[in-house]
Design an enzyme around this catalytic site. Sequence first.
Site, PDB file in Angstrom:
ATOM      1  N   ARG A 169       0.985  -1.181  -0.081  1.00 61.58           N
ATOM      2  CA  ARG A 169       0.003  -0.053  -0.009  1.00 61.58           C
ATOM      3  C   ARG A 169       0.997   1.315   0.102  1.00 61.58           C
ATOM      4  O   ARG A 169       1.464   1.510   0.911  1.00 61.58           O
ATOM      5  CB  ARG A 169      -0.993   0.067   1.122  1.00 61.58           C
ATOM      6  CG  ARG A 169      -1.715   1.229   1.288  1.00 61.58           C
ATOM      7  CD  ARG A 169      -2.936   0.959   2.253  1.00 61.58           C
ATOM      8  NE  ARG A 169      -2.663   1.076   3.566  1.00 61.58           N
ATOM      9  CZ  ARG A 169      -3.567   1.243   4.684  1.00 61.58           C
ATOM     10  NH1 ARG A 169      -4.844   1.440   4.315  1.00 61.58           N
ATOM     11  NH2 ARG A 169      -3.416   1.223   5.651  1.00 61.58           N
ATOM     12  N   ASP A 453      -4.373   4.091  14.183  1.00 58.76           N
ATOM     13  CA  ASP A 453      -3.242   4.628  13.058  1.00 58.76           C
ATOM     14  C   ASP A 453      -3.796   5.839  12.472  1.00 58.76           C
ATOM     15  O   ASP A 453      -4.693   6.604  13.283  1.00 58.76           O
ATOM     16  CB  ASP A 453      -3.326   3.426  11.892  1.00 58.76           C
ATOM     17  CG  ASP A 453      -4.627   3.300  11.226  1.00 58.76           C
ATOM     18  OD1 ASP A 453      -5.615   4.069  11.418  1.00 58.76           O
ATOM     19  OD2 ASP A 453      -4.468   2.584  10.049  1.00 58.76           O
TER      20      ASP A 453
HETATM   21  C1  LIG Z   1      -7.486   1.878   9.715  1.00 58.72           C
HETATM   22  C2  LIG Z   1      -6.107   1.137   8.693  1.00 58.72           C
HETATM   23  O1  LIG Z   1      -5.658   1.368   7.825  1.00 58.72           O
HETATM   24  S1  LIG Z   1      -5.939  -0.678   9.370  1.00 58.72           S
HETATM   25  C3  LIG Z   1      -4.352  -0.922   8.749  1.00 58.72           C
HETATM   26  C4  LIG Z   1      -3.167  -0.052   9.176  1.00 58.72           C
HETATM   27  N1  LIG Z   1      -2.944  -0.370  10.544  1.00 58.72           N
HETATM   28  C5  LIG Z   1      -2.131  -1.477  11.157  1.00 58.72           C
HETATM   29  O2  LIG Z   1      -1.502  -2.170   9.920  1.00 58.72           O
HETATM   30  C6  LIG Z   1      -1.934  -1.975  12.120  1.00 58.72           C
HETATM   31  C7  LIG Z   1      -1.294  -3.168  12.499  1.00 58.72           C
HETATM   32  N2  LIG Z   1      -0.900  -3.481  13.733  1.00 58.72           N
HETATM   33  C8  LIG Z   1      -0.045  -3.184  14.253  1.00 58.72           C
HETATM   34  O3  LIG Z   1       0.970  -2.488  14.134  1.00 58.72           O
HETATM   35  C9  LIG Z   1       0.344  -3.855  15.754  1.00 58.72           C
HETATM   36  O4  LIG Z   1      -0.592  -4.939  15.874  1.00 58.72           O
HETATM   37  C10 LIG Z   1       0.012  -2.811  17.013  1.00 58.72           C
HETATM   38  C11 LIG Z   1       1.035  -1.642  16.898  1.00 58.72           C
HETATM   39  C12 LIG Z   1      -1.378  -2.373  16.933  1.00 58.72           C
HETATM   40  C13 LIG Z   1       0.403  -3.576  18.252  1.00 58.72           C
HETATM   41  O5  LIG Z   1       1.830  -4.038  17.968  1.00 58.72           O
HETATM   42  P1  LIG Z   1       2.414  -4.671  19.494  1.00 58.72           P
HETATM   43  O6  LIG Z   1       2.350  -3.762  20.510  1.00 58.72           O
HETATM   44  O7  LIG Z   1       3.914  -4.824  18.917  1.00 58.72           O
HETATM   45  O8  LIG Z   1       1.891  -5.935  19.825  1.00 58.72           O
HETATM   46  P2  LIG Z   1       2.317  -7.126  20.759  1.00 58.72           P
HETATM   47  O9  LIG Z   1       3.333  -6.755  21.610  1.00 58.72           O
HETATM   48  O10 LIG Z   1       0.980  -7.837  21.028  1.00 58.72           O
HETATM   49  O11 LIG Z   1       3.021  -7.918  19.369  1.00 58.72           O
HETATM   50  C14 LIG Z   1       3.413  -9.349  19.357  1.00 58.72           C
HETATM   51  C15 LIG Z   1       4.253  -9.796  18.148  1.00 58.72           C
HETATM   52  O12 LIG Z   1       3.109  -9.892  17.089  1.00 58.72           O
HETATM   53  C16 LIG Z   1       3.848  -9.023  16.193  1.00 58.72           C
HETATM   54  N3  LIG Z   1       2.994  -8.148  15.478  1.00 58.72           N
HETATM   55  C17 LIG Z   1       2.030  -7.561  15.956  1.00 58.72           C
HETATM   56  N4  LIG Z   1       1.101  -6.878  15.122  1.00 58.72           N
HETATM   57  C18 LIG Z   1       1.840  -7.505  13.855  1.00 58.72           C
HETATM   58  C19 LIG Z   1       1.434  -7.170  12.523  1.00 58.72           C
HETATM   59  N5  LIG Z   1       0.351  -6.378  12.445  1.00 58.72           N
HETATM   60  N6  LIG Z   1       2.226  -7.660  11.588  1.00 58.72           N
HETATM   61  C20 LIG Z   1       3.413  -8.426  12.191  1.00 58.72           C
HETATM   62  N7  LIG Z   1       3.772  -8.707  13.217  1.00 58.72           N
HETATM   63  C21 LIG Z   1       2.896  -8.217  14.041  1.00 58.72           C
HETATM   64  C22 LIG Z   1       4.973  -7.994  16.982  1.00 58.72           C
HETATM   65  O13 LIG Z   1       5.896  -7.544  16.156  1.00 58.72           O
HETATM   66  C23 LIG Z   1       5.447  -8.811  18.313  1.00 58.72           C
HETATM   67  O14 LIG Z   1       6.456  -9.696  17.550  1.00 58.72           O
HETATM   68  P3  LIG Z   1       7.461 -10.527  18.655  1.00 58.72           P
HETATM   69  O15 LIG Z   1       6.809 -11.493  19.590  1.00 58.72           O
HETATM   70  O16 LIG Z   1       8.121 -11.234  17.599  1.00 58.72           O
HETATM   71  O17 LIG Z   1       8.236  -9.411  19.253  1.00 58.72           O
HETATM   72  O1  LIG Z   2      -7.602   1.802   5.651  1.00 56.94           O
HETATM   73  C1  LIG Z   2      -8.573   1.268   6.271  1.00 56.94           C
HETATM   74  C2  LIG Z   2      -9.445   1.835   7.050  1.00 56.94           C
HETATM   75  O2  LIG Z   2     -10.250   1.447   7.671  1.00 56.94           O
HETATM   76  O3  LIG Z   2      -9.308   3.247   7.154  1.00 56.94           O
END
Ligand SMILES: CC(=O)SCCNC(=O)CCNC(=O)[C@H](O)C(C)(C)COP(=O)(O)OP(=O)(O)OC[C@H]1O[C@@H](n2cnc3c(N)ncnc32)[C@H](O)[C@@H]1OP(=O)(O)O
Ligand SMILES: O=CC(=O)O
Length: 540
Positions: A169, A453
């Site tokens: 994206r 986000d």
């Molecule tokens: C409205 C929109 O646009 S939605 C799309 C955009 N938003 C996103 O993509 C959010 C994606 N998610 C994230 O960034 C994360 O899940 C967060 C920031 C919300 C929380 O992350 P953390 O605080 O690191 O969560 P947590 O500590 O529970 O993570 C546990 C493990 O999962 C991993 N993890 C968590 N979320 C993700 C993810 N989305 N992708 C890959 N790995 C992940 C962490 O890196 C961590 O790995 P580790 O055990 O090897 O250290």
């Molecule tokens: O990018 C996704 C959204 O829910 O906003």
Amino acid sequence: MSAPAPSPLAIVDAEPLPRQEEVLTEPALAFVAELHRRFTPRRDELLARRAERRAEIARTSSLDFLPETAAIRADDSWRVAPCPPALQDRRVEITGPTDRKMTINALNSGARVWLADFEDASAPTWENVVLGQVNLSDAYTRNIDFTDERSGKSYALKDADELATVVMRPRGWHLNERHLQVDGVPVPGALVDFGLYFFHNAQRLLDLGKGPYFYLPKTESHLEARLWNDVFVFAQDYIGIPQGTVRATVLIETITAAYEMEEILYELRDHASGLNAGRWDYLFSIVKNFRDGGAKFVLPDRNAVTMTAPFMRAYTELLVRTCHKRGAHAIGGMAAFIPSRRDAEVNKVAFEKVRADKDREAGDGFDGSWVAHPDLVPIAMESFDKVLGDRPNQKDRLREDVHVEAADLIAIDSLEARPTYPGLINAVQVGIRYIEAWLRGLGAVAIFNLMEDAATAEISRSQIWQWINAGVEFENGEHATPELARKVAAEELANIRAEIGEEAFAAGHWQQAHDLLLEVSLDEDYADFLTLPAYEQLKG
Ligand SMILES: CC(=O)SCCNC(=O)CCNC(=O)[C@H](O)C(C)(C)COP(=O)(O)OP(=O)(O)OC[C@H]1O[C@@H](n2cnc3c(N)ncnc32)[C@H](O)[C@@H]1OP(=O)(O)O
Ligand SMILES: O=CC(=O)O
């Protein structure tokens, strides 16, 4: 006399980064410069059109399907291009930023697709922009395994056939990349992210049996989709891969795009593979566009607007129907509940909420959906497995029972809930905490166990703006005013200081985040995107 050589693309005001020379190669920069020369003028025109359309909404407080494209909607004969094998089954998609650890964790997560995010889950520091590209290239060449120095944990990619397919994206059309300029003009971030990724990886991905696949964010009209289509046509010719190799999934996450879903698929029909219901930006777009439309358009607290609200169902059901009519995938959105490996109760709530959300989407006919965290992959998988079984998707479910009128999409006043004082406090808390993280280079964070986000933060600050401008009275008798917002923000800043201590407070960007939130929530001249003034302040 021969024509003067085109001006080269200059790297401006940027500290050298490790391995940047692998991404910022001369041929790759020449390609991005060519994209800029060809397409930025049209991007500029389309941004101006956005402003005109918003002025029209402010005047009429309404929206409708476009009369000039009625023939496209009425023509039942056209379909989008056949789906490539790697995108047939998209039942669970994980989203997230492209730092090294997240890249490996997302690819290994068991999800069918990884949305590799240079947009709302990523703050566009130069480091995130360039090293995100390095990480994706490293993943494709399987050169990415590493050990985290702080935790001592080692990260390695699983076998190729177990990895998620990447759908990248890029940034939306409105953001520029100030570190790359032609003749002093910054290149749109969208063209930088797309251009570098496509140039380095398109052929490599084809060799791996996948392809250059993209999610297109914040599209506001079919003319913007046409621009992307023209970018794809040019890019495919430029590097010599067949036309129709690119696949794009368009986020329907603006209220204006919801009225042009068919037209958007039509414009991109040789490259389209689906639409996604991006619910958070969609809510932001409703508030933004109807912010001065009076009481009728005042949304209640963000967390009180659920996907079962009639206007949200109208949007998602129309999306499924439109996609399936045209042979495209319909992909669901993001439930913001984040599980915790440390707190069983938080985990339980997140699993329950996400399961309900994914069950509803699978039942409504979506072909897959998003999760924000690897621990949610099995939950969403179960919901879609129950409905899909061995089928890769349910595009054969045409949902001809769905009938949505123009007014249904903006029937905000069908909601009974009203804005509350705790809702105001929450909007301020989330706004300050999110902006502070963003200024540190983090685009996605968990705040109060919810994923935040750029899109969710946009809702928070826009609601403060709307409530003040609509003179909302809360249940406790207080009125939404700039003074009240300032008081709540000052209290929140003091609370954060007490919570994290002087040292951490001084090391962060808290005062700056507080000030910026108030600026974008209180300025009479509403900023189109929070990330525009925030980018001015982003270091790096
Ligand atoms: C409205 C929109 O646009 S939605 C799309 C955009 N938003 C996103 O993509 C959010 C994606 N998610 C994230 O960034 C994360 O899940 C967060 C920031 C919300 C929380 O992350 P953390 O605080 O690191 O969560 P947590 O500590 O529970 O993570 C546990 C493990 O999962 C991993 N993890 C968590 N979320 C993700 C993810 N989305 N992708 C890959 N790995 C992940 C962490 O890196 C961590 O790995 P580790 O055990 O090897 O250290
Ligand atoms: O990018 C996704 C959204 O829910 O906003």
